[in-house]
Motif scaffolding. Structure first.
Motif, mmCIF file in Angstrom:
data_model
loop_
_atom_site.group_PDB
_atom_site.id
_atom_site.type_symbol
_atom_site.label_atom_id
_atom_site.label_comp_id
_atom_site.label_asym_id
_atom_site.label_seq_id
_atom_site.Cartn_x
_atom_site.Cartn_y
_atom_site.Cartn_z
ATOM 1 N N GLU A 87 0.834 -1.197 0.000
ATOM 2 C CA GLU A 87 0.000 0.000 0.000
ATOM 3 C C GLU A 87 0.872 1.251 0.000
ATOM 4 O OE1 GLU A 87 -3.393 2.031 2.814
ATOM 5 O OE2 GLU A 87 -3.139 -0.153 2.898
ATOM 6 N N SER B 98 -8.412 0.490 1.740
ATOM 7 C CA SER B 98 -9.785 0.731 2.207
ATOM 8 C C SER B 98 -10.471 1.718 1.256
ATOM 9 C CB SER B 98 -9.758 1.316 3.616
ATOM 10 O OG SER B 98 -9.235 2.633 3.584
ATOM 11 N N LYS C 130 -11.955 4.365 1.951
ATOM 12 C CA LYS C 130 -11.605 5.734 2.360
ATOM 13 C C LYS C 130 -10.271 6.159 1.745
ATOM 14 C CE LYS C 130 -11.004 8.543 6.497
ATOM 15 N NZ LYS C 130 -10.954 8.544 7.958
ATOM 16 N N GLU C 131 -9.299 5.265 1.761
ATOM 17 C CA GLU C 131 -7.996 5.563 1.148
ATOM 18 C C GLU C 131 -8.124 5.700 -0.367
ATOM 19 O OE1 GLU C 131 -4.655 6.063 2.191
ATOM 20 O OE2 GLU C 131 -5.733 6.485 4.045
ATOM 21 N N CYS C 132 -8.957 4.876 -0.971
ATOM 22 C CA CYS C 132 -9.144 4.921 -2.424
ATOM 23 C C CYS C 132 -9.704 6.264 -2.869
ATOM 24 C CB CYS C 132 -10.062 3.798 -2.890
ATOM 25 S SG CYS C 132 -9.317 2.172 -2.771
#
Length: 75
Positions: A15, A58, A60-62
């Motif tokens: 990541e 996640s 949210k990260e995307c």
């Protein structure tokens, strides 16, 4: 189709590496000195990296790295 078994630490490392590479591409896309042909290749690479990122990050990260249609396809 291929499968990979990785542990949590390796997942975080993947990541991190993908995020770092996408950040570099986004930074370089703002540089006016870079030729548009090179930028097109960079945008294609970003799309590939983002598709990998969606599989491990996640939602949210995307959202933080989701390419904006205008900025990614402009120029």
């Amino acid at each position: 189709m291929l499968g990979v078994l990785i542990n949590e630490k390796e997942l975080k490392e993947l990541e991190y590496l993908i995020k770092r590479e996408m950040d570099e591409i986004l930074f370089d896309l703002k540089d006016d000195r870079i030729d548009h042909v090179v930028k097109r290749s960079m945008k294609e690479r970003y799309q590939i990296l983002f598709s990998l990122f969606k599989r491990i990050a996640s939602p949210k990260e995307c959202l933080k790295y989701m390419p904006a249609k205008k900025s990614m396809y402009k120029s």
